[in-house]
Design an enzyme around this catalytic site. Structure first.
Site, PDB file in Angstrom:
ATOM      1  N   GLY A  17      64.559 -62.576  63.530  1.00 40.39           N
ATOM      2  CA  GLY A  17      65.343 -62.355  62.315  1.00 40.39           C
ATOM      3  C   GLY A  17      66.804 -62.066  62.591  1.00 40.39           C
ATOM      4  O   GLY A  17      67.211 -61.855  63.739  1.00 40.39           O
ATOM      5  N   ASP A  18      67.604 -62.136  61.535  1.00 41.19           N
ATOM      6  CA  ASP A  18      69.044 -61.831  61.587  1.00 41.19           C
ATOM      7  C   ASP A  18      69.809 -62.745  62.530  1.00 41.19           C
ATOM      8  O   ASP A  18      70.810 -62.332  63.135  1.00 41.19           O
ATOM      9  CB  ASP A  18      69.268 -60.359  61.991  1.00 41.19           C
ATOM     10  CG  ASP A  18      68.599 -59.399  61.034  1.00 41.19           C
ATOM     11  OD1 ASP A  18      68.547 -59.716  59.837  1.00 41.19           O
ATOM     12  OD2 ASP A  18      68.117 -58.343  61.486  1.00 41.19           O
ATOM     13  N   LYS A  23      74.554 -67.691  56.777  1.00 42.10           N
ATOM     14  CA  LYS A  23      75.767 -68.479  57.006  1.00 42.10           C
ATOM     15  C   LYS A  23      75.425 -69.964  57.136  1.00 42.10           C
ATOM     16  O   LYS A  23      76.080 -70.821  56.533  1.00 42.10           O
ATOM     17  CB  LYS A  23      76.449 -67.983  58.289  1.00 42.10           C
ATOM     18  CG  LYS A  23      77.634 -68.827  58.707  1.00 42.10           C
ATOM     19  CD  LYS A  23      78.262 -68.349  60.013  1.00 42.10           C
ATOM     20  CE  LYS A  23      77.691 -69.043  61.226  1.00 42.10           C
ATOM     21  NZ  LYS A  23      78.432 -68.732  62.466  1.00 42.10           N
ATOM     22  N   ASN A  43      63.246 -57.642  51.861  1.00 46.83           N
ATOM     23  CA  ASN A  43      63.342 -57.180  53.262  1.00 46.83           C
ATOM     24  C   ASN A  43      64.437 -57.968  53.977  1.00 46.83           C
ATOM     25  O   ASN A  43      65.001 -57.506  54.967  1.00 46.83           O
ATOM     26  CB  ASN A  43      61.996 -57.332  54.004  1.00 46.83           C
ATOM     27  CG  ASN A  43      61.335 -58.700  53.821  1.00 46.83           C
ATOM     28  OD1 ASN A  43      61.765 -59.500  53.012  1.00 46.83           O
ATOM     29  ND2 ASN A  43      60.283 -58.946  54.574  1.00 46.83           N
ATOM     30  N   ALA A  44      64.759 -59.153  53.474  1.00 43.57           N
ATOM     31  CA  ALA A  44      65.791 -59.997  54.080  1.00 43.57           C
ATOM     32  C   ALA A  44      67.175 -59.495  53.709  1.00 43.57           C
ATOM     33  O   ALA A  44      67.384 -58.906  52.652  1.00 43.57           O
ATOM     34  CB  ALA A  44      65.629 -61.436  53.589  1.00 43.57           C
ATOM     35  N   HIS A  46      70.790 -61.554  54.106  1.00 38.07           N
ATOM     36  CA  HIS A  46      71.476 -62.750  54.601  1.00 38.07           C
ATOM     37  C   HIS A  46      72.961 -62.626  54.270  1.00 38.07           C
ATOM     38  O   HIS A  46      73.336 -62.559  53.103  1.00 38.07           O
ATOM     39  CB  HIS A  46      70.869 -64.010  53.980  1.00 38.07           C
ATOM     40  CG  HIS A  46      69.422 -64.215  54.368  1.00 38.07           C
ATOM     41  ND1 HIS A  46      68.654 -65.231  53.881  1.00 38.07           N
ATOM     42  CD2 HIS A  46      68.635 -63.534  55.226  1.00 38.07           C
ATOM     43  CE1 HIS A  46      67.436 -65.157  54.420  1.00 38.07           C
ATOM     44  NE2 HIS A  46      67.399 -64.123  55.232  1.00 38.07           N
ATOM     45  N   GLN A 223      63.510 -63.789  57.650  1.00 33.30           N
ATOM     46  CA  GLN A 223      62.982 -63.212  58.896  1.00 33.30           C
ATOM     47  C   GLN A 223      63.065 -64.246  60.030  1.00 33.30           C
ATOM     48  O   GLN A 223      63.981 -65.040  60.036  1.00 33.30           O
ATOM     49  CB  GLN A 223      61.543 -62.696  58.696  1.00 33.30           C
ATOM     50  CG  GLN A 223      61.452 -61.458  57.798  1.00 33.30           C
ATOM     51  CD  GLN A 223      61.463 -61.747  56.321  1.00 33.30           C
ATOM     52  OE1 GLN A 223      60.678 -62.534  55.835  1.00 33.30           O
ATOM     53  NE2 GLN A 223      62.346 -61.116  55.588  1.00 33.30           N
ATOM     54  N   LYS A 330      76.638 -66.866  67.203  1.00 36.28           N
ATOM     55  CA  LYS A 330      77.264 -65.641  67.747  1.00 36.28           C
ATOM     56  C   LYS A 330      77.636 -65.766  69.229  1.00 36.28           C
ATOM     57  O   LYS A 330      77.581 -64.783  69.972  1.00 36.28           O
ATOM     58  CB  LYS A 330      76.354 -64.418  67.500  1.00 36.28           C
ATOM     59  CG  LYS A 330      76.154 -64.124  66.010  1.00 36.28           C
ATOM     60  CD  LYS A 330      75.519 -62.789  65.726  1.00 36.28           C
ATOM     61  CE  LYS A 330      76.523 -61.722  65.410  1.00 36.28           C
ATOM     62  NZ  LYS A 330      75.947 -60.546  64.737  1.00 36.28           N
TER      63      LYS A 330
HETATM   64  P1  GDP Z   1      70.359 -63.588  58.620  1.00 34.82           P
HETATM   65  O1  GDP Z   1      69.450 -62.525  58.114  1.00 34.82           O
HETATM   66  O2  GDP Z   1      69.693 -64.506  59.580  1.00 34.82           O
HETATM   67  O3  GDP Z   1      71.071 -64.338  57.528  1.00 34.82           O
HETATM   68  O4  GDP Z   1      71.492 -62.836  59.477  1.00 34.82           O
HETATM   69  P2  GDP Z   1      72.242 -61.472  59.071  1.00 34.82           P
HETATM   70  O5  GDP Z   1      73.198 -61.739  57.970  1.00 34.82           O
HETATM   71  O6  GDP Z   1      71.263 -60.371  58.870  1.00 34.82           O
HETATM   72  O7  GDP Z   1      72.968 -61.134  60.439  1.00 34.82           O
HETATM   73  C1  GDP Z   1      73.871 -62.009  61.028  1.00 34.82           C
HETATM   74  C2  GDP Z   1      75.214 -61.279  61.173  1.00 34.82           C
HETATM   75  O8  GDP Z   1      76.047 -61.998  62.050  1.00 34.82           O
HETATM   76  C3  GDP Z   1      75.997 -61.185  59.876  1.00 34.82           C
HETATM   77  O9  GDP Z   1      76.756 -60.011  59.892  1.00 34.82           O
HETATM   78  C4  GDP Z   1      76.901 -62.419  59.919  1.00 34.82           C
HETATM   79  O10 GDP Z   1      78.081 -62.262  59.156  1.00 34.82           O
HETATM   80  C5  GDP Z   1      77.216 -62.469  61.378  1.00 34.82           C
HETATM   81  N1  GDP Z   1      77.448 -63.812  61.947  1.00 34.82           N
HETATM   82  C6  GDP Z   1      76.813 -64.974  61.645  1.00 34.82           C
HETATM   83  N2  GDP Z   1      77.195 -65.943  62.503  1.00 34.82           N
HETATM   84  C7  GDP Z   1      78.079 -65.381  63.348  1.00 34.82           C
HETATM   85  C8  GDP Z   1      78.799 -65.858  64.497  1.00 34.82           C
HETATM   86  O11 GDP Z   1      78.678 -67.012  64.912  1.00 34.82           O
HETATM   87  N3  GDP Z   1      79.617 -64.953  65.123  1.00 34.82           N
HETATM   88  C9  GDP Z   1      79.766 -63.670  64.701  1.00 34.82           C
HETATM   89  N4  GDP Z   1      80.584 -62.854  65.361  1.00 34.82           N
HETATM   90  N5  GDP Z   1      79.074 -63.197  63.652  1.00 34.82           N
HETATM   91  C10 GDP Z   1      78.249 -64.030  62.997  1.00 34.82           C
HETATM   92  P1  IMO Z   2      66.247 -61.480  57.677  1.00 35.01           P
HETATM   93  O1  IMO Z   2      65.781 -62.506  56.680  1.00 35.01           O
HETATM   94  C1  IMO Z   2      65.024 -58.704  60.815  1.00 35.01           C
HETATM   95  C2  IMO Z   2      61.186 -56.678  60.239  1.00 35.01           C
HETATM   96  C3  IMO Z   2      61.182 -55.187  60.003  1.00 35.01           C
HETATM   97  C4  IMO Z   2      59.867 -54.818  60.649  1.00 35.01           C
HETATM   98  C5  IMO Z   2      58.964 -56.000  60.285  1.00 35.01           C
HETATM   99  C6  IMO Z   2      58.099 -55.756  59.070  1.00 35.01           C
HETATM  100  O2  IMO Z   2      67.474 -60.772  57.258  1.00 35.01           O
HETATM  101  O3  IMO Z   2      66.315 -62.072  59.030  1.00 35.01           O
HETATM  102  P2  IMO Z   2      58.602 -55.722  56.461  1.00 35.01           P
HETATM  103  O4  IMO Z   2      59.512 -54.842  55.652  1.00 35.01           O
HETATM  104  O5  IMO Z   2      58.897 -57.170  56.344  1.00 35.01           O
HETATM  105  O6  IMO Z   2      57.154 -55.420  56.222  1.00 35.01           O
HETATM  106  O7  IMO Z   2      58.875 -55.286  58.001  1.00 35.01           O
HETATM  107  O8  IMO Z   2      59.843 -57.086  60.034  1.00 35.01           O
HETATM  108  N1  IMO Z   2      62.032 -57.452  59.306  1.00 35.01           N
HETATM  109  C7  IMO Z   2      63.188 -58.026  59.643  1.00 35.01           C
HETATM  110  N2  IMO Z   2      63.879 -57.987  60.807  1.00 35.01           N
HETATM  111  N3  IMO Z   2      65.471 -59.435  59.792  1.00 35.01           N
HETATM  112  C8  IMO Z   2      64.770 -59.515  58.628  1.00 35.01           C
HETATM  113  O9  IMO Z   2      65.092 -60.353  57.633  1.00 35.01           O
HETATM  114  C9  IMO Z   2      63.599 -58.745  58.502  1.00 35.01           C
HETATM  115  N4  IMO Z   2      62.686 -58.558  57.522  1.00 35.01           N
HETATM  116  C10 IMO Z   2      61.736 -57.786  58.028  1.00 35.01           C
HETATM  117  O10 IMO Z   2      62.279 -54.568  60.626  1.00 35.01           O
HETATM  118  O11 IMO Z   2      60.005 -54.807  62.051  1.00 35.01           O
HETATM  119 MG    MG Z   3      69.309 -60.445  58.063  1.00 32.55          MG
END
Ligand code: GDP
Ligand code: IMO
Ligand code: MG
Length: 426
Positions: A17-18, A23, A43-44, A46, A223, A330
């Site tokens: 995840g994350d 983006k 839970n997500a 983005h 996730q 990243k």
């Molecule tokens: P997602 O849940 O998969 O959409 O990802 P998140 O938003 O939770 O986490 C990704 C983080 O990295 C966010 O703060 C974005 O703004 C940041 N991000 C995405 N792509 C890049 C990248 O290529 N470089 C940097 N420095 N940050 C990035």
């Molecule tokens: P995005 O979409 C990272 C993790 C939680 C926990 C496990 C179960 O932003 O990538 P839940 O609340 O789903 O029952 O938690 O999954 N988790 C994530 N980790 N990014 C997420 O979403 C997550 N959504 C849930 O931290 O370990």
């Molecule tokens: Mg995320």
């Protein structure tokens, strides 16, 4: 320029995840007419940066900023109504959200105050908590599977909603007590129904019809693959199918209709919550990556655990999802780190060398990761326009990822903005 020419494509997280799905969905959706989230709930988190402003979307799909695009929340999603109403209101003045451009599936399951309560209690009472987001995700999917949940189409009908609440209260004394002792929360929950009702529709039938008409549809995962309920590090997973196949069940889409799956990975790995993480860095390098990458959960604000890129885990996710395109995101965060590593295989005290990601978290917890090391780079890569201009050590690192994973990188992320992405022309 980054573009996705496939009619039906899926974007999934390749790790835990994350990875930066938000983006990339925003960018890859440029030629799409519909973006549909296919699983997970609030839970997500983005994150998108649009013209210098940061938006964190928890439920609204990440294509919302593309002009004229329809956003859909498909049947496999679980919806937190009060949170969704808040998200829609936050968008006021930025993007007009109407029943024409936001479809919420009548089949999606609703997260109620009861489910959130259960998630909290289970985590607090457990001797080995999962570290959930405490958003009620697990209990909502549990009730879906045990056929006692409440679907969106039922929730927005006051009579059927009451019927569901009465049935639950009759069957479960604790539920009845919860409703009685939390009147404000339950009232808010009920009030949100009226606001959501205009958006509720048979989203799946509409999506299939759009595909038949030749429209481009992008299916957004939440996730990551290693958090998949079936293929992830169970029980330290979320409660839905995060892998690409989940898009087919969520929407009711024949698998052959999917033309491409994009896997998003970081150039390193992060994980939030408990569970095995072989390449986790508990040293200064891990702390440096966390600081430079601002690795804090977009939903809960919890610090994310950081580690080296794990090719064993990535090969597994590539096997499950069949990536047509791999995105290494990243890369800019690794700038300035003198030595970089990629985990190529594990060893285990009794099982010896492990090259395939193990099914059992207990095995995974006891493996030793083995690395190939690479020299880093110092140059600022965040403003570069072509991957071929990246420092030679950065290109070497990306090629090593390709070699260790047996996949082809299509794009590289060099910053959080829409423009911070390079076609992998090295
Ligand atoms: P997602 O849940 O998969 O959409 O990802 P998140 O938003 O939770 O986490 C990704 C983080 O990295 C966010 O703060 C974005 O703004 C940041 N991000 C995405 N792509 C890049 C990248 O290529 N470089 C940097 N420095 N940050 C990035
Ligand atoms: P995005 O979409 C990272 C993790 C939680 C926990 C496990 C179960 O932003 O990538 P839940 O609340 O789903 O029952 O938690 O999954 N988790 C994530 N980790 N990014 C997420 O979403 C997550 N959504 C849930 O931290 O370990
Ligand atoms: Mg995320």
């Amino acid at each position: 320029m980054t573009s996705n020419n496939h009619q039906v494509s899926v974007v999934v997280g390749a790790q835990w995840g994350d990875e930066g799905k938000g983006k990339w969905v925003d960018v890859l959706a440029k030629k799409s007419q519909i973006v549909a989230r296919f699983q997970g709930g609030n839970n997500a988190g983005h994150t998108l940066w649009i013209e210098g402003t940061k938006y964190v979307l928890h439920q609204i799909p990440s294509g919302i900023f593309q002009k004229g695009l329809i956003s859909a929340m498909a049947g496999g999603v679980v919806v937190h109504p009060v949170g969704l109403v808040g998200e829609i209101e936050k968008m006021r003045g930025v993007v007009a959200i109407t029943p024409e451009n936001l479809w919420i599936s009548a089949r999606s399951h609703v997260i109620t105050p009861w489910h959130i309560h259960l998630d909290g209690v289970r985590e607090e009472k457990s001797s080995s908590p999962i570290g959930t987001t405490k958003r009620g995700i697990g209990p909502t999917y549990s009730d879906k599977a045990s056929r006692s949940g409440i679907r969106m189409g039922t929730y927005i009908d006051p009579h059927r909603r009451k019927e569901w609440m009465d049935t639950m209260a009759a069957a479960n004394f604790d539920f009845a007590i919860h409703v009685k002792t939390h009147p404000t929360v339950w009232q808010e929950f009920q009030n949100a129904a009226e606001k959501i009702a205009p958006f509720c529709c048979d989203a799946e039938t509409r999506i299939r019809a759009a595909i038949r008409e030749g429209k481009n549809v992008l299916l957004e995962g939440a996730q990551g693959t290693l958090l998949d309920i079936d293929h992830g590090t169970y029980p330290f997973v979320t409660s839905s199918n995060t892998a690409a196949a989940g898009a087919c069940t969520s929407i009711g889409l024949p698998p052959h209709k999917i033309n491409a799956v994009y896997g998003i990975a970081k150039a390193y790995v992060t994980r939030v919550g408990s569970g095995p993480f072989p390449t986790e860095l508990l040293d200064d390098v891990g702390a440096l990556i966390a600081k430079k990458g601002n690795e804090f959960g977009a939903t809960t604000g919890r610090p994310r655990r950081c580690g080296w890129f794990d090719a064993v885990a990535f090969r597994y996710s590539a096997d499950i999802n069949g990536y047509a395109g791999v995105i290494i995101n990243k890369m800019d965060i690794l700038t300035g780190i003198p030595t970089l590593k990629i985990c190529t295989h594990y060893t285990h005290p009794t099982l010896g060398t492990i090259k395939e990601f193990p099914w059992d978290w207990k095995i995974l917890e006891n493996v030793t990761p083995h690395y190939e090391s690479f020299p880093g780079w110092e140059e600022d890569i965040s403003k570069m326009k072509h991957a071929r201009d990246l420092p030679k050590n950065a290109i070497q690192f990306l090629r090593a990822i390709e070699e260790a994973t047996g996949t082809k990188i299509k794009w590289v992320g060099t910053g959080p903005g829409r423009e911070d992405m390079l076609e992998a022309d090295f």
